[in-house]
Enzyme design. Structure first.
Site, PDB file in Angstrom:
ATOM      1  N   SER A 133      42.205  15.245   3.290  1.00  0.00           N
ATOM      2  CA  SER A 133      41.166  16.240   3.500  1.00  0.00           C
ATOM      3  C   SER A 133      41.483  17.536   2.737  1.00  0.00           C
ATOM      4  O   SER A 133      41.624  17.507   1.519  1.00  0.00           O
ATOM      5  CB  SER A 133      40.986  16.485   5.000  1.00  0.00           C
ATOM      6  OG  SER A 133      39.818  17.220   5.259  1.00  0.00           O
ATOM      7  N   ASP A 168      40.644  10.906   1.198  1.00  0.00           N
ATOM      8  CA  ASP A 168      39.336  11.468   1.534  1.00  0.00           C
ATOM      9  C   ASP A 168      39.325  12.995   1.413  1.00  0.00           C
ATOM     10  O   ASP A 168      39.199  13.716   2.416  1.00  0.00           O
ATOM     11  CB  ASP A 168      38.895  11.054   2.942  1.00  0.00           C
ATOM     12  CG  ASP A 168      37.372  10.990   3.060  1.00  0.00           C
ATOM     13  OD1 ASP A 168      36.713  10.629   2.064  1.00  0.00           O
ATOM     14  OD2 ASP A 168      36.833  11.305   4.132  1.00  0.00           O
ATOM     15  N   HIS A 187      36.633   9.642   8.271  1.00  0.00           N
ATOM     16  CA  HIS A 187      37.445  10.586   7.494  1.00  0.00           C
ATOM     17  C   HIS A 187      38.935  10.279   7.644  1.00  0.00           C
ATOM     18  O   HIS A 187      39.691  10.278   6.668  1.00  0.00           O
ATOM     19  CB  HIS A 187      37.131  11.999   7.986  1.00  0.00           C
ATOM     20  CG  HIS A 187      37.643  13.103   7.122  1.00  0.00           C
ATOM     21  ND1 HIS A 187      37.559  13.101   5.741  1.00  0.00           N
ATOM     22  CD2 HIS A 187      38.247  14.289   7.449  1.00  0.00           C
ATOM     23  CE1 HIS A 187      38.068  14.217   5.263  1.00  0.00           C
ATOM     24  NE2 HIS A 187      38.504  14.949   6.277  1.00  0.00           N
TER      25      HIS A 187
END
EC number: 3.1.1.32
Length: 301
Positions: free
Chosen positions: A137, A165, A230
């Site tokens: 992230s 991600d 996610h």
């Protein structure tokens, strides 16, 4: 309530080897006094692991990545804990309001990793070719900023950056200099698993779109299951390290070929060995809903 201002003292590190798995925290100053570090580094590849927004290095899924690397026996793992700057400690109801604050800290944390890298290279003679960065992230963009900074410092490029991600909000429309980018390391591997918290934009040397990069199997309805999707990038990557499964990427097209027809020259396995395959670009990766997530009947290429 305002978040605590960023400083290098707000970032901590956990240093792990297969011989030492204690979750002791170090700062930039205390790591310089870590007498056992030199001997450890000489024997190992080095992997930095960096978490994202409102998370921490001790989150279960990041410890699982570290454990999988340590089980290979040749890694020194440095887990970057920037939870204070990532707003992890803020009041639950206001955390999302501080997202932009965490975003503004990403480059600073990236520079911090570059400073640690400089010490490893100059004090302990670690080759840049032995260092790989893994970030989830916001941690993916932090890794990219570290990659930019080490080049500015004249250290060269990291062997590889793996973006799990990478965060989409505040980054998906940015130019290369403001996000993780394929030029940040010799090889940049991106694993896409969500299209709201993450991004569908191509960012790396290879971009793997797991289940088309959104709505991961087993995560429930779109939007509602976005956090699950996610985080699934971390879990897929962990399984790939463990070699319980070769998640095979098929070149993206309107009608991607079946995995069963893949060859080493056309397709790529997600994970630590991805850069040993000749093909680059964007790949579709079919996955199952439960670990080890394989959808290829044990096929390896």
């Amino acid at each position: 309530f305002l978040p605590i201002p960023y400083s290098d003292d707000t970032v901590k590190m956990i240093i792990l080897t297969s011989e030492n798995k204690k979750h002791d925290f170090y700062t930039l100053d205390t790591i310089k006094k870590h007498n056992e570090l030199k001997e450890s580094i000489i024997k190992h590849q080095v992997a930095f692991i960096t978490h994202g927004f409102t998370s921490s290095a001790t989150a279960e899924h990041f410890l699982a990545v570290a454990e999988a690397l340590l089980d290979k026996g040749n890694y020194l793992v440095i887990m970057i804990d920037w939870r204070v700057a990532a707003c992890t400690n803020e009041i639950a109801g206001v955390k999302l309001a501080y997202y932009n604050y965490a975003v503004s800290n990403t480059r600073l944390v990236g520079n911090y990793i570059a400073t640690v890298t400089k010490m490893l290279v100059q004090k302990y003679n670690v080759p840049m070719a032995n260092i790989r960065l893994i970030g989830h992230s916001l941690g993916a963009h932090i890794s990219g900023f570290a990659g930019k900074k080490v080049q500015e410092l004249g250290l060269g490029k990291y062997s590889e950056i793996i973006g799990l991600d990478p965060a989409g909000p505040s980054f998906k429309s940015q130019e290369c200099s403001q996000r993780i980018c394929e030029t940040d390391a010799n090889y940049v591997q991106i694993i896409h698993t969500s299209n709201h918290l993450g991004t569908e934009r191509t960012l790396g040397t290879v971009d793997f779109y797991m289940n088309n990069g959104k709505n991961q199997p087993g995560c429930g309805l779109p939007i509602i299951g976005e956090t699950c999707s996610h985080t699934r990038a971390v879990k897929y990557f962990t399984e790939c390290i463990r070699h319980e499964c070769c998640l095979i990427g098929v070149p993206q097209s309107k009608n991607p070929q079946p995995v069963s027809k893949c060859t080493r020259n056309e397709c790529v396995c997600v994970g630590l060995n991805a850069k040993t395959y000749p093909k680059t670009g964007s790949f579709y990766v079919p996955v199952e809903s439960k670990a080890p997530y394989c959808n290829n009947k044990g096929k390896k290429i």
